[in-house]
Scaffold this motif. Structure first.
Motif, PDB file in Angstrom:
ATOM      1  N   PHE A  28      -4.964   7.563  -5.528  1.00  0.00           N
ATOM      2  CA  PHE A  28      -5.193   8.991  -5.649  1.00  0.00           C
ATOM      3  C   PHE A  28      -6.069   9.312  -6.857  1.00  0.00           C
ATOM      4  CE2 PHE A  28      -3.685  13.093  -7.415  1.00  0.00           C
ATOM      5  CZ  PHE A  28      -4.226  13.920  -6.448  1.00  0.00           C
ATOM      6  N   LEU A  29      -5.691   8.835  -8.026  1.00  0.00           N
ATOM      7  CA  LEU A  29      -6.408   9.178  -9.254  1.00  0.00           C
ATOM      8  C   LEU A  29      -7.780   8.517  -9.340  1.00  0.00           C
ATOM      9  CD1 LEU A  29      -3.450   9.084 -11.766  1.00  0.00           C
ATOM     10  CD2 LEU A  29      -4.596  11.086 -10.827  1.00  0.00           C
ATOM     11  N   PHE A  30      -7.852   7.225  -9.024  1.00  0.00           N
ATOM     12  CA  PHE A  30      -9.123   6.513  -9.130  1.00  0.00           C
ATOM     13  C   PHE A  30     -10.168   7.108  -8.181  1.00  0.00           C
ATOM     14  CE2 PHE A  30     -12.011   3.127  -7.787  1.00  0.00           C
ATOM     15  CZ  PHE A  30     -12.548   2.774  -9.010  1.00  0.00           C
ATOM     16  N   ASN A  31      -9.788   7.313  -6.933  1.00  0.00           N
ATOM     17  CA  ASN A  31     -10.744   7.852  -5.968  1.00  0.00           C
ATOM     18  C   ASN A  31     -11.115   9.294  -6.277  1.00  0.00           C
ATOM     19  OD1 ASN A  31     -11.210   5.602  -4.232  1.00  0.00           O
ATOM     20  ND2 ASN A  31      -9.102   5.830  -3.553  1.00  0.00           N
ATOM     21  N   LEU A  32     -10.188  10.051  -6.819  1.00  0.00           N
ATOM     22  CA  LEU A  32     -10.501  11.424  -7.210  1.00  0.00           C
ATOM     23  C   LEU A  32     -11.519  11.452  -8.351  1.00  0.00           C
ATOM     24  CD1 LEU A  32      -9.777  14.396  -6.669  1.00  0.00           C
ATOM     25  CD2 LEU A  32      -8.060  14.167  -8.461  1.00  0.00           C
ATOM     26  N   VAL A  33     -11.337  10.588  -9.337  1.00  0.00           N
ATOM     27  CA  VAL A  33     -12.271  10.533 -10.466  1.00  0.00           C
ATOM     28  C   VAL A  33     -13.644  10.073 -10.000  1.00  0.00           C
ATOM     29  CG1 VAL A  33     -12.782   9.298 -12.603  1.00  0.00           C
ATOM     30  CG2 VAL A  33     -10.515  10.254 -12.231  1.00  0.00           C
ATOM     31  N   ALA A  62      -4.008   9.542   0.036  1.00  0.00           N
ATOM     32  CA  ALA A  62      -3.015   9.009  -0.898  1.00  0.00           C
ATOM     33  C   ALA A  62      -2.143  10.132  -1.453  1.00  0.00           C
ATOM     34  CB  ALA A  62      -3.710   8.254  -2.030  1.00  0.00           C
ATOM     35  N   GLY A  63      -2.735  11.288  -1.733  1.00  0.00           N
ATOM     36  CA  GLY A  63      -1.963  12.419  -2.233  1.00  0.00           C
ATOM     37  C   GLY A  63      -0.956  12.928  -1.217  1.00  0.00           C
ATOM     38  N   VAL A  64      -1.347  12.984   0.044  1.00  0.00           N
ATOM     39  CA  VAL A  64      -0.430  13.409   1.096  1.00  0.00           C
ATOM     40  C   VAL A  64       0.705  12.397   1.235  1.00  0.00           C
ATOM     41  CG1 VAL A  64      -0.231  13.726   3.599  1.00  0.00           C
ATOM     42  CG2 VAL A  64      -2.105  14.800   2.351  1.00  0.00           C
ATOM     43  N   LEU A  99       0.815  -1.221   0.000  1.00  0.00           N
ATOM     44  CA  LEU A  99       0.000   0.000   0.000  1.00  0.00           C
ATOM     45  C   LEU A  99       0.845   1.267   0.000  1.00  0.00           C
ATOM     46  CD1 LEU A  99      -2.875  -0.976   2.429  1.00  0.00           C
ATOM     47  CD2 LEU A  99      -2.975  -0.747  -0.044  1.00  0.00           C
ATOM     48  N   ALA A 100       2.084   1.169   0.426  1.00  0.00           N
ATOM     49  CA  ALA A 100       2.953   2.343   0.464  1.00  0.00           C
ATOM     50  C   ALA A 100       3.751   2.522  -0.822  1.00  0.00           C
ATOM     51  CB  ALA A 100       3.898   2.246   1.655  1.00  0.00           C
ATOM     52  N   SER A 101       3.611   1.614  -1.778  1.00  0.00           N
ATOM     53  CA  SER A 101       4.370   1.756  -3.019  1.00  0.00           C
ATOM     54  C   SER A 101       3.779   2.885  -3.869  1.00  0.00           C
ATOM     55  CB  SER A 101       4.382   0.447  -3.797  1.00  0.00           C
ATOM     56  OG  SER A 101       3.097   0.144  -4.265  1.00  0.00           O
ATOM     57  N   ARG A 102       4.631   3.530  -4.628  1.00  0.00           N
ATOM     58  CA  ARG A 102       4.200   4.698  -5.411  1.00  0.00           C
ATOM     59  C   ARG A 102       3.128   4.369  -6.455  1.00  0.00           C
ATOM     60  NH1 ARG A 102       6.546   9.381  -4.726  1.00  0.00           N
ATOM     61  NH2 ARG A 102       6.247  10.100  -6.846  1.00  0.00           N
ATOM     62  N   PRO A 103       3.222   3.245  -7.201  1.00  0.00           N
ATOM     63  CA  PRO A 103       2.159   2.970  -8.174  1.00  0.00           C
ATOM     64  C   PRO A 103       0.787   2.772  -7.525  1.00  0.00           C
ATOM     65  CG  PRO A 103       4.085   1.631  -8.673  1.00  0.00           C
ATOM     66  CD  PRO A 103       4.337   2.296  -7.357  1.00  0.00           C
ATOM     67  N   THR A 143     -20.517   9.417  -0.562  1.00  0.00           N
ATOM     68  CA  THR A 143     -19.537   8.797  -1.455  1.00  0.00           C
ATOM     69  C   THR A 143     -18.450   9.789  -1.817  1.00  0.00           C
ATOM     70  OG1 THR A 143     -21.252   7.346  -2.357  1.00  0.00           O
ATOM     71  CG2 THR A 143     -19.251   7.611  -3.660  1.00  0.00           C
ATOM     72  N   CYS A 144     -18.844  11.007  -2.142  1.00  0.00           N
ATOM     73  CA  CYS A 144     -17.861  12.048  -2.483  1.00  0.00           C
ATOM     74  C   CYS A 144     -16.924  12.329  -1.315  1.00  0.00           C
ATOM     75  CB  CYS A 144     -18.565  13.331  -2.875  1.00  0.00           C
ATOM     76  SG  CYS A 144     -19.361  13.262  -4.457  1.00  0.00           S
ATOM     77  N   VAL A 145     -17.482  12.468  -0.141  1.00  0.00           N
ATOM     78  CA  VAL A 145     -16.659  12.776   1.026  1.00  0.00           C
ATOM     79  C   VAL A 145     -15.717  11.616   1.343  1.00  0.00           C
ATOM     80  CG1 VAL A 145     -16.743  13.190   3.514  1.00  0.00           C
ATOM     81  CG2 VAL A 145     -18.283  14.425   1.998  1.00  0.00           C
ATOM     82  N   GLY A 146     -16.236  10.401   1.351  1.00  0.00           N
ATOM     83  CA  GLY A 146     -15.413   9.239   1.680  1.00  0.00           C
ATOM     84  C   GLY A 146     -14.283   9.023   0.695  1.00  0.00           C
ATOM     85  N   LEU A 147     -14.596   9.052  -0.582  1.00  0.00           N
ATOM     86  CA  LEU A 147     -13.564   8.843  -1.589  1.00  0.00           C
ATOM     87  C   LEU A 147     -12.624  10.033  -1.682  1.00  0.00           C
ATOM     88  CD1 LEU A 147     -15.613   7.010  -4.336  1.00  0.00           C
ATOM     89  CD2 LEU A 147     -13.977   6.043  -2.745  1.00  0.00           C
ATOM     90  N   GLY A 148     -13.128  11.220  -1.394  1.00  0.00           N
ATOM     91  CA  GLY A 148     -12.257  12.391  -1.363  1.00  0.00           C
ATOM     92  C   GLY A 148     -11.234  12.304  -0.245  1.00  0.00           C
ATOM     93  N   VAL A 149     -11.640  11.786   0.898  1.00  0.00           N
ATOM     94  CA  VAL A 149     -10.710  11.618   2.018  1.00  0.00           C
ATOM     95  C   VAL A 149      -9.635  10.595   1.670  1.00  0.00           C
ATOM     96  CG1 VAL A 149     -10.534  10.726   4.377  1.00  0.00           C
ATOM     97  CG2 VAL A 149     -12.304  12.376   3.799  1.00  0.00           C
TER      98      VAL A 149
END
Length: 60
Positions: free
Chosen positions: A15-20, A48-50, A5-9, A37-43
């Motif tokens: 990050f990208l999937f949950n943002l979309v 992941a971005g952090v 889970l800590a690997s960059r890929p 759904t928006c709030v949960g996936l946004g968090v």
């Protein structure tokens, strides 16, 4: 499991999937479920971005 889970890929995928999905959910789902759904996936996406920013800073 933690190193996977800590690997960059994986972090980029999370990050990208949950943002979309967080941006598309209000158009696909109606009511309170879309907001949750928006709030949960946004968090998850922000987390992941952090993590991506933290790993970038520690490697430099």
């Amino acid at each position: 499991m933690k190193p996977l889970l800590a690997s960059r890929p994986v972090l980029w995928f999370l990050f990208l999937f949950n943002l979309v999905v967080a941006t598309v959910a209000p158009f696909a789902i109606d009511g309170a479920q879309s907001i949750l759904t928006c709030v949960g996936l946004g968090v998850v996406s922000l987390g992941a971005g952090v993590s991506l920013l933290r790993t970038r800073r520690t490697r430099a």
